[in-house]
Scaffold this active site. Structure first.
Site, PDB file in Angstrom:
ATOM      1  N   GLU A 134      -8.648  -2.087  -4.944  1.00 25.86           N
ATOM      2  CA  GLU A 134      -7.548  -3.036  -4.890  1.00 25.86           C
ATOM      3  C   GLU A 134      -7.453  -3.585  -3.692  1.00 25.86           C
ATOM      4  O   GLU A 134      -7.744  -3.146  -2.466  1.00 25.86           O
ATOM      5  CB  GLU A 134      -6.317  -2.112  -5.422  1.00 25.86           C
ATOM      6  CG  GLU A 134      -5.059  -2.942  -5.283  1.00 25.86           C
ATOM      7  CD  GLU A 134      -3.641  -2.305  -5.719  1.00 25.86           C
ATOM      8  OE1 GLU A 134      -3.545  -1.026  -5.449  1.00 25.86           O
ATOM      9  OE2 GLU A 134      -2.566  -3.047  -6.219  1.00 25.86           O
ATOM     10  N   CYS A 159      -4.150  -0.117 -10.247  1.00 27.16           N
ATOM     11  CA  CYS A 159      -3.383   0.759  -9.523  1.00 27.16           C
ATOM     12  C   CYS A 159      -2.003   1.249 -10.300  1.00 27.16           C
ATOM     13  O   CYS A 159      -2.362   2.145 -11.047  1.00 27.16           O
ATOM     14  CB  CYS A 159      -3.054   0.411  -8.158  1.00 27.16           C
ATOM     15  SG  CYS A 159      -2.551   1.639  -6.971  1.00 27.16           S
ATOM     16  N   LYS A 209      -2.303  -7.676 -12.303  1.00 27.50           N
ATOM     17  CA  LYS A 209      -1.322  -6.331 -12.242  1.00 27.50           C
ATOM     18  C   LYS A 209      -0.047  -6.258 -12.929  1.00 27.50           C
ATOM     19  O   LYS A 209       0.799  -7.380 -12.433  1.00 27.50           O
ATOM     20  CB  LYS A 209      -1.209  -5.841 -10.671  1.00 27.50           C
ATOM     21  CG  LYS A 209      -0.526  -4.442 -10.600  1.00 27.50           C
ATOM     22  CD  LYS A 209      -0.587  -4.082  -8.946  1.00 27.50           C
ATOM     23  CE  LYS A 209      -0.158  -2.729  -8.726  1.00 27.50           C
ATOM     24  NZ  LYS A 209      -0.159  -2.176  -7.554  1.00 27.50           N
TER      25      LYS A 209
HETATM   26  N1  LIG Z   1      -0.283   1.238  -4.816  1.00 29.69           N
HETATM   27  C1  LIG Z   1       0.179   1.196  -6.210  1.00 29.69           C
HETATM   28  O1  LIG Z   1       0.123   0.189  -6.688  1.00 29.69           O
HETATM   29  C2  LIG Z   1       0.660   2.539  -6.881  1.00 29.69           C
HETATM   30  C3  LIG Z   1       0.599   3.877  -6.227  1.00 29.69           C
HETATM   31  O2  LIG Z   1       0.151   4.010  -5.171  1.00 29.69           O
HETATM   32  C4  LIG Z   1       1.376   4.928  -6.789  1.00 29.69           C
HETATM   33  O3  LIG Z   1       1.423   4.585  -8.143  1.00 29.69           O
HETATM   34  O4  LIG Z   1       1.371   5.981  -6.298  1.00 29.69           O
END
Ligand SMILES: NC(=O)CC(=O)C(=O)O
Length: 285
Positions: A51, A165, A124
């Site tokens: 990401e 994520c 996202k």
């Molecule tokens: N960084 C993210 O998008 C998600 C994350 O770190 C988590 O759900 O914990």
């Protein structure tokens, strides 16, 4: 029964030391490690980046680093050239995307085929807005807009689902892709040193077990000198829920073979994909 994964394929997870202020340095480093992956394991067919790999992961940096997703934009062109040079399917992590029509900024994964053509992108959908006292506070919605779609893409070997994520905490996206026939759910991701130990592996295993598919998570390498401490531990979980490869915390490439038989055999043994009771679930608002 047609196979949802047409043949055995090798995937390379690039746990990149990224997020430097210099975008072209991040791109070059990604290119160097992709070259290394295909040189060290020449039968690699699918490569995944983390990401926000071309920019610092910070709410005040998304807009200044954002680019329009079009063939000539710097990151798109760079990734497209690498994918076509090495004839790989490339899930290009995610990058801040500027939508020129709306002026909104998204956290977007662009996916390329072996000719370097864009086969799709995922914005996202679930923004990372959390506040854990004495833990971590982060609010992507300060500068990002969430995407509106679940993403399932056709590749040479079958369908893949793509999330980013925080999306992995919402089982619906993976289930939609699995129901459309995806063999894997792929998440470029950047959990952190607070939420990673709590949930990273559990969520990956859950998405695999829910759907009897491969789940692939790819993180940046941890950098304790940056403001955001990525968890690392990029991993692949098989359709039975076993972690079949897991990186450490530093910069590293890990590989896994994805096998059609692993999906078919496990689905035959515990046939949940054909036992669902949509007659019961359908009325939920
Ligand atoms: N960084 C993210 O998008 C998600 C994350 O770190 C988590 O759900 O914990």
């Amino acid at each position: 029964m047609s196979k949802i994964l047409s043949q055995k394929i090798k995937v390379a997870l690039i746990q990149l030391a990224c997020g430097k202020p210099d975008k072209s340095a991040n791109l070059q480093r990604a290119g160097t490690l992709i070259e290394k992956a295909v040189k060290d394991e020449p039968d690699t067919k699918l490569v995944v980046l983390p990401e926000c790999f071309n920019a610092p992961y910070a709410t005040d940096k998304f807009r200044p680093y954002a680019e329009v997703i079009e063939p000539e934009s710097i990151s798109v062109k760079y990734l497209s050239n690498i994918a076509s040079k090495h004839k790989i399917i490339l899930v290009g992590g995610s990058i801040p995307e500027l939508d020129p029509k709306t002026d909104k900024v998204y956290n977007t994964s662009v996916v390329f085929n072996e000719k370097g053509e864009i086969i799709g992108k995922h914005r996202k959908a679930h923004l990372f807005d959390i506040d854990i006292p004495n833990g971590i506070t982060f609010k992507e919605s300060l500068s990002l807009t969430g995407g509106d779609e679940a993403t399932t893409l056709d590749t040479t070997y079958g369908k893949i689902g793509v999330g980013i994520c925080y999306d992995m905490r919402f089982p619906e996206l993976a289930m939609i892709s699995a129901r459309k026939g995806a063999f894997a759910m792929i998440y470029p991701a950047a959990f952190n040193t607070v939420t990673g130990p709590m949930h990273w592996k559990l969520l990956a295993r859950a998405r695999s077990i829910d759907n009897q598919i491969y789940t692939i998570l790819v993180s940046p390498a941890r950098n304790m000198n940056s403001d955001y401490h990525a968890y690392g531990h990029s991993m692949v979980v098989n359709p039975r829920g076993d972690v079949i490869v897991e990186a450490g915390e530093g910069e590293e490439i890990v590989y896994a073979d994805l096998e059609p038989e692993a999906i078919e055999q496990f689905r035959m043994g515990i046939p949940i994909t054909t036992q669902r009771r949509f007659d019961i679930y359908k009325n939920v608002a």
